[in-house]
Scaffold this motif. Structure first.
Motif, PDB file in Angstrom:
ATOM      1  N   THR A  27     -14.881   5.270  -3.962  1.00 14.99           N
ATOM      2  CA  THR A  27     -14.837   4.576  -2.676  1.00 14.99           C
ATOM      3  C   THR A  27     -13.651   5.072  -1.852  1.00 14.99           C
ATOM      4  O   THR A  27     -12.594   5.388  -2.412  1.00 14.99           O
ATOM      5  CB  THR A  27     -14.724   3.057  -2.882  1.00 14.99           C
ATOM      6  N   PRO A  28     -13.787   5.146  -0.508  1.00 14.23           N
ATOM      7  CA  PRO A  28     -12.733   5.742   0.321  1.00 14.23           C
ATOM      8  C   PRO A  28     -11.353   5.117   0.112  1.00 14.23           C
ATOM      9  O   PRO A  28     -10.354   5.831   0.038  1.00 14.23           O
ATOM     10  CB  PRO A  28     -13.251   5.513   1.748  1.00 14.23           C
ATOM     11  N   ARG A  29     -11.278   3.794   0.039  1.00 13.99           N
ATOM     12  CA  ARG A  29      -9.966   3.164  -0.111  1.00 13.99           C
ATOM     13  C   ARG A  29      -9.320   3.549  -1.442  1.00 13.99           C
ATOM     14  O   ARG A  29      -8.143   3.913  -1.498  1.00 13.99           O
ATOM     15  CB  ARG A  29     -10.093   1.647  -0.012  1.00 13.99           C
ATOM     16  N   LEU A  30     -10.101   3.498  -2.522  1.00  8.44           N
ATOM     17  CA  LEU A  30      -9.575   3.867  -3.838  1.00  8.44           C
ATOM     18  C   LEU A  30      -9.248   5.353  -3.883  1.00  8.44           C
ATOM     19  O   LEU A  30      -8.258   5.767  -4.517  1.00  8.44           O
ATOM     20  CB  LEU A  30     -10.598   3.513  -4.917  1.00  8.44           C
ATOM     21  N   ARG A  31     -10.067   6.161  -3.183  1.00  6.07           N
ATOM     22  CA  ARG A  31      -9.837   7.600  -3.132  1.00  6.07           C
ATOM     23  C   ARG A  31      -8.448   7.904  -2.578  1.00  6.07           C
ATOM     24  O   ARG A  31      -7.685   8.699  -3.149  1.00  6.07           O
ATOM     25  CB  ARG A  31     -10.911   8.223  -2.237  1.00  6.07           C
ATOM     26  N   ARG A  32      -8.094   7.257  -1.478  1.00  2.00           N
ATOM     27  CA  ARG A  32      -6.780   7.496  -0.857  1.00  2.00           C
ATOM     28  C   ARG A  32      -5.646   7.066  -1.781  1.00  2.00           C
ATOM     29  O   ARG A  32      -4.632   7.755  -1.903  1.00  2.00           O
ATOM     30  CB  ARG A  32      -6.690   6.762   0.475  1.00  2.00           C
ATOM     31  N   ARG A  33      -5.822   5.910  -2.425  1.00  3.68           N
ATOM     32  CA  ARG A  33      -4.761   5.417  -3.307  1.00  3.68           C
ATOM     33  C   ARG A  33      -4.580   6.314  -4.529  1.00  3.68           C
ATOM     34  O   ARG A  33      -3.444   6.593  -4.940  1.00  3.68           O
ATOM     35  CB  ARG A  33      -5.085   3.980  -3.730  1.00  3.68           C
ATOM     36  N   LEU A  34      -5.690   6.757  -5.099  1.00  2.26           N
ATOM     37  CA  LEU A  34      -5.600   7.660  -6.243  1.00  2.26           C
ATOM     38  C   LEU A  34      -4.938   8.979  -5.848  1.00  2.26           C
ATOM     39  O   LEU A  34      -4.114   9.518  -6.593  1.00  2.26           O
ATOM     40  CB  LEU A  34      -6.993   7.926  -6.811  1.00  2.26           C
ATOM     41  N   SER A  35      -5.306   9.497  -4.684  1.00  2.00           N
ATOM     42  CA  SER A  35      -4.716  10.748  -4.203  1.00  2.00           C
ATOM     43  C   SER A  35      -3.207  10.598  -4.025  1.00  2.00           C
ATOM     44  O   SER A  35      -2.424  11.457  -4.469  1.00  2.00           O
ATOM     45  CB  SER A  35      -5.370  11.158  -2.879  1.00  2.00           C
ATOM     46  N   GLN A  36      -2.780   9.525  -3.400  1.00  2.00           N
ATOM     47  CA  GLN A  36      -1.347   9.292  -3.185  1.00  2.00           C
ATOM     48  C   GLN A  36      -0.610   9.118  -4.500  1.00  2.00           C
ATOM     49  O   GLN A  36       0.489   9.655  -4.689  1.00  2.00           O
ATOM     50  CB  GLN A  36      -1.159   8.073  -2.288  1.00  2.00           C
ATOM     51  N   ALA A  37      -1.223   8.357  -5.428  1.00  2.00           N
ATOM     52  CA  ALA A  37      -0.574   8.118  -6.716  1.00  2.00           C
ATOM     53  C   ALA A  37      -0.425   9.416  -7.501  1.00  2.00           C
ATOM     54  O   ALA A  37       0.636   9.687  -8.082  1.00  2.00           O
ATOM     55  CB  ALA A  37      -1.377   7.096  -7.524  1.00  2.00           C
ATOM     56  N   PHE A  38      -1.489  10.232  -7.502  1.00  2.00           N
ATOM     57  CA  PHE A  38      -1.403  11.476  -8.265  1.00  2.00           C
ATOM     58  C   PHE A  38      -0.399  12.437  -7.631  1.00  2.00           C
ATOM     59  O   PHE A  38       0.329  13.131  -8.338  1.00  2.00           O
ATOM     60  CB  PHE A  38      -2.761  12.151  -8.384  1.00  2.00           C
ATOM     61  N   GLU A  39      -0.348  12.477  -6.301  1.00  2.00           N
ATOM     62  CA  GLU A  39       0.619  13.357  -5.652  1.00  2.00           C
ATOM     63  C   GLU A  39       2.042  12.937  -6.005  1.00  2.00           C
ATOM     64  O   GLU A  39       2.913  13.787  -6.218  1.00  2.00           O
ATOM     65  CB  GLU A  39       0.422  13.349  -4.134  1.00  2.00           C
ATOM     66  N   TRP A  40       2.291  11.633  -6.092  1.00  2.00           N
ATOM     67  CA  TRP A  40       3.624  11.162  -6.482  1.00  2.00           C
ATOM     68  C   TRP A  40       3.955  11.632  -7.901  1.00  2.00           C
ATOM     69  O   TRP A  40       5.064  12.112  -8.166  1.00  2.00           O
ATOM     70  CB  TRP A  40       3.690   9.637  -6.406  1.00  2.00           C
ATOM     71  N   VAL A  41       2.987  11.522  -8.819  1.00  2.00           N
ATOM     72  CA  VAL A  41       3.211  11.947 -10.204  1.00  2.00           C
ATOM     73  C   VAL A  41       3.485  13.450 -10.257  1.00  2.00           C
ATOM     74  O   VAL A  41       4.419  13.905 -10.932  1.00  2.00           O
ATOM     75  CB  VAL A  41       1.992  11.587 -11.076  1.00  2.00           C
ATOM     76  N   GLU A  42       2.667  14.226  -9.549  1.00  2.00           N
ATOM     77  CA  GLU A  42       2.869  15.677  -9.546  1.00  2.00           C
ATOM     78  C   GLU A  42       4.230  16.049  -8.984  1.00  2.00           C
ATOM     79  O   GLU A  42       4.935  16.904  -9.545  1.00  2.00           O
ATOM     80  CB  GLU A  42       1.772  16.360  -8.715  1.00  2.00           C
ATOM     81  N   ASP A  43       4.613  15.435  -7.879  1.00  2.00           N
ATOM     82  CA  ASP A  43       5.911  15.752  -7.272  1.00  2.00           C
ATOM     83  C   ASP A  43       7.058  15.357  -8.189  1.00  2.00           C
ATOM     84  O   ASP A  43       8.058  16.088  -8.322  1.00  2.00           O
ATOM     85  CB  ASP A  43       6.049  15.046  -5.921  1.00  2.00           C
TER      86      ASP A  43
END
Length: 369
Positions: A123-139
């Motif tokens: 779902t779009p809302r969960l998609r954005r949150r997952l993307s942001q969370a994973f980017e934080w982990v990667e960084d």
């Protein structure tokens, strides 16, 4: 001698980027190279020591837990000077190795946060949150690693914000001489197109097959289907009767397909993760002297226009794709000119030995540190 250990729980041991390009290049440069991956047995090939780990039975979760843990345990026991891992699911183990005092390199093949945004089954809302969370982990992780090796300049620019040692090592062709010879084959009268790679919806499989309904040509296709359902749906299309499907082929099979073809297709859909990508198939087509019909992305358009190596088209329009193909087939002199220009561009700029120099320089720097 500096001992280096490459790690992957996702890719096969003989993956083109990991084994054929990076590991073999490092072995030729004099490093003691080890690769931990799922393989039939432990072997040594071209100076690369391949350490086999069993693939976990079950789905993705089993792989992420059991296979990743086995890869980490096997790699840690090798006591390498530098650890170089290739899968996001190995980030926790990369951090463990870092905290044990090892030098760790994260090889980023794809921009995963942007890839998550293209997953329409989320779902779009969960998609954005997952993307942001994973980017934080990667960084968070990338900031602590010795270096980040990125498969494109755009990914390298993203990680340079958190790790100044980030470097792009692009997936340009490694076997330029072998591929260039394919362009010398006699293709007079051939109306063969080719597509080599994963076969799925967002990779343009349906548009390629539908385009065959509007042009007198045959498509040689090789690679794995994304799913059984996609394979069945593709085979039901009228254009499939003009498809010569070769299955999953090795490097020799790729060379044979390129030798039989006059045009290479790379028609990925305009999802965010593809817009700035550098698909290796595009450069292999160019190295083999094939004009390219590619998706009309601004970055790809500028690259092909600069090289004079092909044309861009709306990847979602089968009729437009067919018109581009027909034009090149009916203008063989123009197609040959584009093919020759593409081969020169790969010879001059888009070739692996230039990229391997960056990788070797990075390893020399890490060894000196």
């Amino acid at each position: 001698m500096t001992r280096v250990c490459h790690m992957t729980s996702v890719h096969p041991w003989d993956d083109v980027r990991i084994f054929h390009k990076e590991c073999r290049s490092l072995a030729r440069a004099g490093f003691d190279v080890h690769l931990v991956a799922c393989a039939p047995r432990t072997i040594c090939v071209d100076g690369v020591n391949v350490h086999a780990v069993p693939k976990a039975q079950g789905g993705r979760l089993h792989r992420m837990l059991a296979t990743a843990w086995r890869v980490y345990q096997t790699a840690r026991a090798l006591n390498a000077d530098v650890y170089h891992f290739h899968d996001p699911e190995l980030i926790p183990y990369g951090l463990l190795l870092k905290w044990q005092g090892r030098k760790v390199v994260y090889d980023v093949h794809e921009d995963v946060p942007r890839d998550i945004l293209s997953k329409h089954w989320i779902t779009p809302r969960l998609r954005r949150r997952l993307s942001q969370a994973f980017e934080w982990v990667e960084d968070f992780a990338a900031k602590r690693f010795a270096s980040v090796v990125a498969a494109t300049p755009f990914i390298a620019q993203r990680f340079a914000r958190v790790n100044p040692s980030s470097v792009d090592v692009n997936n340009y062709p490694a076997e330029f001489a072998e591929l260039a010879r394919q362009g010398c084959a006699d293709k007079a009268g051939s109306r063969n197109l080719c597509y080599i790679g994963g076969i799925g919806t967002i990779r343009g499989a349906f548009e390629m097959v539908r385009a065959l309904e509007f042009v007198d040509a045959r498509l040689i296709m090789a690679g794995p289907f994304q799913s059984t359902a996609i394979e069945e749906e593709l085979r039901s299309l009228p254009g499939w009767k003009k498809v010569d499907y070769r299955g999953v082929v090795d490097r020799e099979g790729v060379a044979r397909i390129l030798a039989e073809s006059r045009i290479g297709l790379v028609l990925l859909h305009p999802v965010i993760n593809y817009l700035d990508s550098l698909p290796v198939k595009m450069f292999e087509y160019m190295a083999a002297g094939l004009p390219v019909v590619a998706s009309d992305f601004p970055y790809w358009r500028s690259l092909l226009a600069d090289a004079g190596a092909g044309v861009c088209v709306d990847p979602l329009d089968p009729r437009a794709i067919a018109r581009c193909i027909e034009t090149l087939l009916e203008r063989p002199d123009e197609a040959v000119r584009m093919g020759d220009a593409g081969r020169r561009a790969v010879s001059d700029r888009y070739r692996w030995d230039h990229e391997s120099d960056k990788l070797i320089a990075l390893y020399g720097h890490l060894a000196a540190r």
